[in-house]
Enzyme design. Structure first.
Site, PDB file in Angstrom:
ATOM      1  N   GLY A   8       0.852  -1.141   0.047  1.00  0.00           N
ATOM      2  CA  GLY A   8      -0.033   0.088  -0.136  1.00  0.00           C
ATOM      3  C   GLY A   8       1.079   1.381  -0.053  1.00  0.00           C
ATOM      4  N   GLY A  11      -0.526   5.014  -0.869  1.00  0.00           N
ATOM      5  CA  GLY A  11      -1.600   5.461  -0.127  1.00  0.00           C
ATOM      6  C   GLY A  11      -1.217   6.674   0.715  1.00  0.00           C
ATOM      7  N   GLN A  12      -2.111   7.209   1.616  1.00  0.00           N
ATOM      8  CA  GLN A  12      -1.810   8.375   2.547  1.00  0.00           C
ATOM      9  C   GLN A  12      -0.534   8.356   3.338  1.00  0.00           C
ATOM     10  OE1 GLN A  12      -4.341   9.561   5.749  1.00  0.00           O
ATOM     11  NE2 GLN A  12      -3.925  11.442   5.577  1.00  0.00           N
ATOM     12  N   ILE A  35      -0.597  -2.143  -6.226  1.00  0.00           N
ATOM     13  CA  ILE A  35      -1.386  -2.750  -6.916  1.00  0.00           C
ATOM     14  C   ILE A  35      -1.546  -1.986  -8.448  1.00  0.00           C
ATOM     15  CG2 ILE A  35      -2.567  -4.199  -5.317  1.00  0.00           C
ATOM     16  CD1 ILE A  35      -4.806  -2.268  -5.472  1.00  0.00           C
ATOM     17  N   ASN A  54      -0.206  -7.502  -4.437  1.00  0.00           N
ATOM     18  CA  ASN A  54      -1.861  -7.518  -3.816  1.00  0.00           C
ATOM     19  C   ASN A  54      -1.868  -8.438  -2.521  1.00  0.00           C
ATOM     20  OD1 ASN A  54      -4.363  -8.172  -3.427  1.00  0.00           O
ATOM     21  ND2 ASN A  54      -4.853  -7.892  -5.771  1.00  0.00           N
ATOM     22  N   TYR A 143     -15.078  -1.137   9.255  1.00  0.00           N
ATOM     23  CA  TYR A 143     -13.576  -0.645   9.341  1.00  0.00           C
ATOM     24  C   TYR A 143     -13.174  -1.019  10.656  1.00  0.00           C
ATOM     25  CZ  TYR A 143      -9.781   2.346   9.475  1.00  0.00           C
ATOM     26  OH  TYR A 143      -8.272   3.025   9.479  1.00  0.00           O
ATOM     27  N   LYS A 147     -10.587  -3.709  12.247  1.00  0.00           N
ATOM     28  CA  LYS A 147      -9.339  -3.248  13.014  1.00  0.00           C
ATOM     29  C   LYS A 147      -9.316  -3.965  14.184  1.00  0.00           C
ATOM     30  CE  LYS A 147      -7.488  -0.261  10.386  1.00  0.00           C
ATOM     31  NZ  LYS A 147      -6.218  -0.797   9.639  1.00  0.00           N
TER      32      LYS A 147
HETATM   33  C1  VAH Z   1     -10.627   7.389   8.481  1.00  0.00           C
HETATM   34  N1  VAH Z   1      -8.393   8.374   8.271  1.00  0.00           N
HETATM   35  O1  VAH Z   1     -10.982   8.366   8.721  1.00  0.00           O
HETATM   36  C2  VAH Z   1      -9.074   7.242   8.667  1.00  0.00           C
HETATM   37  C3  VAH Z   1      -8.611   6.689  10.089  1.00  0.00           C
HETATM   38  C4  VAH Z   1      -8.701   7.403  12.371  1.00  0.00           C
HETATM   39  C5  VAH Z   1      -9.332   7.588  10.921  1.00  0.00           C
HETATM   40  O2  VAH Z   1      -8.938   5.431  10.089  1.00  0.00           O
HETATM   41  O3  VAH Z   1     -11.202   6.164   8.101  1.00  0.00           O
END
Ligand code: VAH
Length: 318
Positions: A8, A11-12, A35, A54, A143, A147
């Site tokens: 990745g 990415g940011q 990727i 990937n 999400y 996590k």
């Molecule tokens: C989001 N920037 O907003 C990410 C992050 C803690 C926030 O996981 O999903």
């Protein structure tokens, strides 16, 4: 750390982390994993090796780790919170099937693994102020579910197979290089761009909504320092609360107006992101990270804002 694979890498976090590691470990091989469709460009492409990796292809991961004798993998492949709500199965696939592919390679080839967690790993029943290191974690977003599962699976691989897994719970991350995509905290990056362009910022997160935030240089230093820390001092591994600042949109706008007084802000609250933001901590307690591996932030809201505006004015030619 010497030979490091960043999965990745465009990415940011990944784009900045790859360049930081290439600067700090010139003798090592710092491989930019990407990727198709998210190819590295410019300095990221020209300054070191890049490979298609990937996370859903365990053989591809194993091949790159073996060819470059990778000793550390940064697993930064993820759909952020708001996007993950649109594609929950894809988020699970990337974040969980991807993670177990990486952990299996790490078990077989004896490499360390960093997979970030997030304030998203907490939910509405978690204490919001001074959120403890060890506390209830019942997130309502997919999400957050990934996590929490990431934290548990990473600890499992350490306890069962002695895989050196380590992790931090990142706040919302703010940087001037790579825009975030699909996050709940993205507003805290977008508002700087609007201020410098002289545009009114339409904020999707309501006034008074506090969240933990962090400037990217502090986040990158945390990601490197935890992997270099002495594990004998660890009481935790996956994953450490780390904090630096907590603010809500009006406070951020006031900090920016010290440098750009013309900034205009109005609200069009996005219900999906607002619902997620309401469930996240206002401010985490990061005393365990400070005690167990010496974590300490260097930026606050004012110093971050000064640095962000300085760099963005150059980037945007203003
Ligand atoms: C989001 N920037 O907003 C990410 C992050 C803690 C926030 O996981 O999903």
């Amino acid at each position: 750390m010497k030979n490091v694979l960043i999965i990745g890498s465009t990415g940011q976090i990944g784009s900045d982390l790859t360049m930081k590691l290439r600067r700090e470990i010139p003798e090592g091989k710092i491989i930019a994993g990407y990727i198709p469709g998210f190819e590295p460009k410019g300095e990221l492409l020209e300054s070191g090796p890049a490979e298609v990796v990937n996370v859903c292809d365990g053989k591809q991961i194993a091949d790159v780790v073996s060819r470059y004798k990778v000793d550390t993998v940064y697993n930064l492949a993820a759909l952020l919170s708001a996007t993950a709500e649109k594609f929950p199965l894809k988020a699970w696939d990337i974040q969980m099937n991807g993670l177990i592919n990486i952990l299996e390679v790490a078990r077989e080839q004896k490499c360390a693994v960093f997979t970030p967690s997030s304030i998203g790993a907490f939910g509405p029943s978690t204490p919001h102020v001074n959120t403890p290191q060890d506390t209830i974690q019942r997130p309502k977003s997919i999400y957050g579910v990934t996590k929490v599962a990431t934290e548990l699976l990473s600890d499992y691989y350490f306890n069962k197979y002695a895989v050196d897994t380590r992790s931090v719970r990142f706040p919302g991350l703010i940087s001037y290089t790579t825009l975030p995509g699909g996050g709940t905290t993205d507003y805290a990056v977008e508002i700087y761009y609007a201020a410098i362009k002289g545009e009114e910022y339409v904020c999707p997160i309501g006034a008074g909504t506090y969240m933990d935030m962090m400037y990217m240089p502090d986040a990158l230093r945390a990601a490197v320092e935890i992997m270099q820390a002495d594990p004998d001092k660890f009481e935790h591994r996956n994953s450490f609360n780390i904090a630096s600042m907590s603010f809500e949109p009006e406070e951020l706008a006031a900090a920016i107006r010290k440098y750009i007084p013309t900034l205009k802000l109005r609200y069009e609250v996005d219900p999906v992101r607002q619902h997620i933001a309401n469930s996240w901590p206002d401010k985490m307690d990061d005393s365990c990270a400070r005690k167990e591996w010496g974590w300490k932030p260097e930026y606050d809201l004012d110093s971050m804002t000064r640095d962000m505006i300085g760099h963005l004015k150059i980037k945007l030619g203003k």
